[in-house]
Design an enzyme around this catalytic site. Structure first.
Site, mmCIF file in Angstrom:
data_model
loop_
_atom_site.group_PDB
_atom_site.id
_atom_site.type_symbol
_atom_site.label_atom_id
_atom_site.label_comp_id
_atom_site.label_asym_id
_atom_site.label_seq_id
_atom_site.Cartn_x
_atom_site.Cartn_y
_atom_site.Cartn_z
ATOM 1 N N GLY A 75 10.251 10.866 0.541
ATOM 2 C CA GLY A 75 8.954 11.500 0.358
ATOM 3 C C GLY A 75 7.881 10.861 1.222
ATOM 4 N N GLY B 34 12.249 7.446 2.752
ATOM 5 C CA GLY B 34 13.453 8.255 2.824
ATOM 6 C C GLY B 34 13.400 9.488 1.941
ATOM 7 N N ASP C 260 17.082 -3.581 -0.751
ATOM 8 C CA ASP C 260 16.570 -2.998 0.491
ATOM 9 C C ASP C 260 15.370 -3.783 1.007
ATOM 10 O OD1 ASP C 260 16.802 -1.209 2.566
ATOM 11 O OD2 ASP C 260 15.682 0.398 1.584
ATOM 12 N N ILE D 266 -0.366 7.864 4.737
ATOM 13 C CA ILE D 266 -0.286 6.468 5.178
ATOM 14 C C ILE D 266 1.149 5.995 5.392
ATOM 15 C CG2 ILE D 266 -2.495 5.749 4.195
ATOM 16 C CD1 ILE D 266 -1.027 4.730 1.749
ATOM 17 N N GLY D 267 2.113 6.830 5.114
ATOM 18 C CA GLY D 267 3.492 6.407 5.333
ATOM 19 C C GLY D 267 4.476 7.463 4.898
#
Length: 373
Positions: A62, A60, A176, A56-57
């Site tokens: 993993g 940076g 972030d 699903i994504g």
């Protein structure tokens, strides 16, 4: 088999914390009571052996998979690339920072696994993936984000940051804040995720001097230039995020007005020309013009070049949630890196070449480059 950093006895935990364990010596033993320990086999089974169809994504450090535990509960399983030495630091930092943090607008960390070379984080599953996917991705136009949803996303994110900055002790600066780190649940309520770069921020200090980490386009100027980190760096990133939400475009450099500029740079130009409403995403359909304008002007307050001119997140939340008149006379040009590679703001331009060696000694540690879609 249980997670290798979670022994059955306190003595074993203390032994690992003292340095004998592979990763346990960097893990605060207080977090061991707050999250669940998973075995690698449990998580492999939950994700059908990390099958590509469950992906699903990707971050940076993993890949994230959807998993289903034996109880039937859906979870998001984030695996750390085995080769990522830097990722180990982010992995441990995330566990130590948010293992006991709970808020409706923060992604909940459920558990972890550290077993031999395998390192995995387990979060609550959030149905609508990231804001980046819903707003800026290639399939974004299949998801209708009207102004009501976008406004709620801004407000929920502001509440989450207010909690991190002002209600938690010690405070937490995320470092972030960006569209891809904002997840949306079934009702499109926002949840701030990925605390791998987060830092604790005690009350008795004014700033932290640290190696630069974050994403181009979202970095506050004083942090990008000199590594001077305060809670106001998150406020700056939030301001950029609000502009993205309003206009449906990435903050990265793009063809704005026939020139390569960052979104913030173009938005300020439109503001000065009295054309700011042109930035609003037509895909929203009908929207309240005055409210949309107010949100964009709040974004300008958040991105002021001088950190001390930016509001606290509780003040930002107040400006967004109440129909109050903003004192626009207090607005000065936001700080941003313009297309010539200079820092622009109310005091003019400052070239990177003019920055002192000591300022730039914080060599960028984790900076993500975003490319416009």
């Amino acid at each position: 088999m249980r997670c290798s950093c979670f022994g059955a006895s306190v003595a074993e935990k203390r032994k690992r914390k003292s340095g004998s364990g592979q990763f346990g010596h960097d893990l605060d033993e207080n977090v061991l009571e707050n999250i669940k320990a998973f075995s690698y086999n449990e998580l492999r089974s939950a994700t059908d052996n990390f099958h590509p169809s469950n992906k699903i994504g990707r971050g940076g450090f993993g890949t994230v998979y959807k998993g289903t535990l034996t109880s039937g509960k859906h979870v998001a399983v984030k695996t750390l690339a085995a080769q990522s030495k830097q990722g180990v630091r982010e992995f441990l930092n995330e566990i130590n920072t948010i293992s006991n943090v709970r808020h409706p607008n923060l992604v909940e960390l459920i558990g972890c696994c550290v077993q031999e070379a395998d390192r995995v984080l387990v979060y609550e599953y959030v149905e609508n993936k990231s804001l980046d996917h819903a707003l800026l991705g290639p399939t974004s136009r299949t998801i209708k984000l009207d102004w009501e949803k976008r406004s709620a996303i801004c407000l929920g994110t502001a509440r989450g940051l207010t909690y991190l900055h002002e209600e938690l002790v010690p405070h937490i600066v995320h470092r972030d804040i960006k569209a891809s780190n904002l997840l949306l649940d079934r009702e499109f309520n926002p949840k701030i995720g990925d605390f791998g770069l987060a830092k604790l921020f005690p009350d008795d200090i004014t700033h932290i001097s640290t190696r630069i980490a974050g994403t181009t386009g979202y970095l506050a100027p004083e942090y990008a230039l000199g590594g001077q980190l305060t809670l106001k760096a998150d406020v700056y990133s939030f301001g950029v995020l609000v502009l993205e939400i309003v206009c449906g475009r990435s903050s990265a450099k793009g063809d704005w007005g026939g020139a390569e500029k960052f979104l913030l740079e173009w938005a300020w130009q439109l503001h000065e020309e009295g054309r700011l409403l042109e930035l609003a995403d037509p895909e929203m359909g009908e929207f309240p013009e005055e409210e949309v304008l107010r949100y964009m002007k709040v974004a300008f307050f958040c991105t002021q070049a001088a950190a001390n001119r930016r509001p606290k997140m509780s003040q930002v939340l107040d400006m967004l949630s109440r129909n109050i008149r903003l004192n626009e006379k207090q607005l000065t040009a936001p700080g941003f890196f313009n297309s010539s590679g200079s820092l622009s703001g109310p005091s003019g331009k400052k070239s990177f070449s003019e920055t002192t060696t000591s300022q730039m000694s914080s060599v960028p540690d984790t900076i993500t480059q975003v490319t416009p879609r």
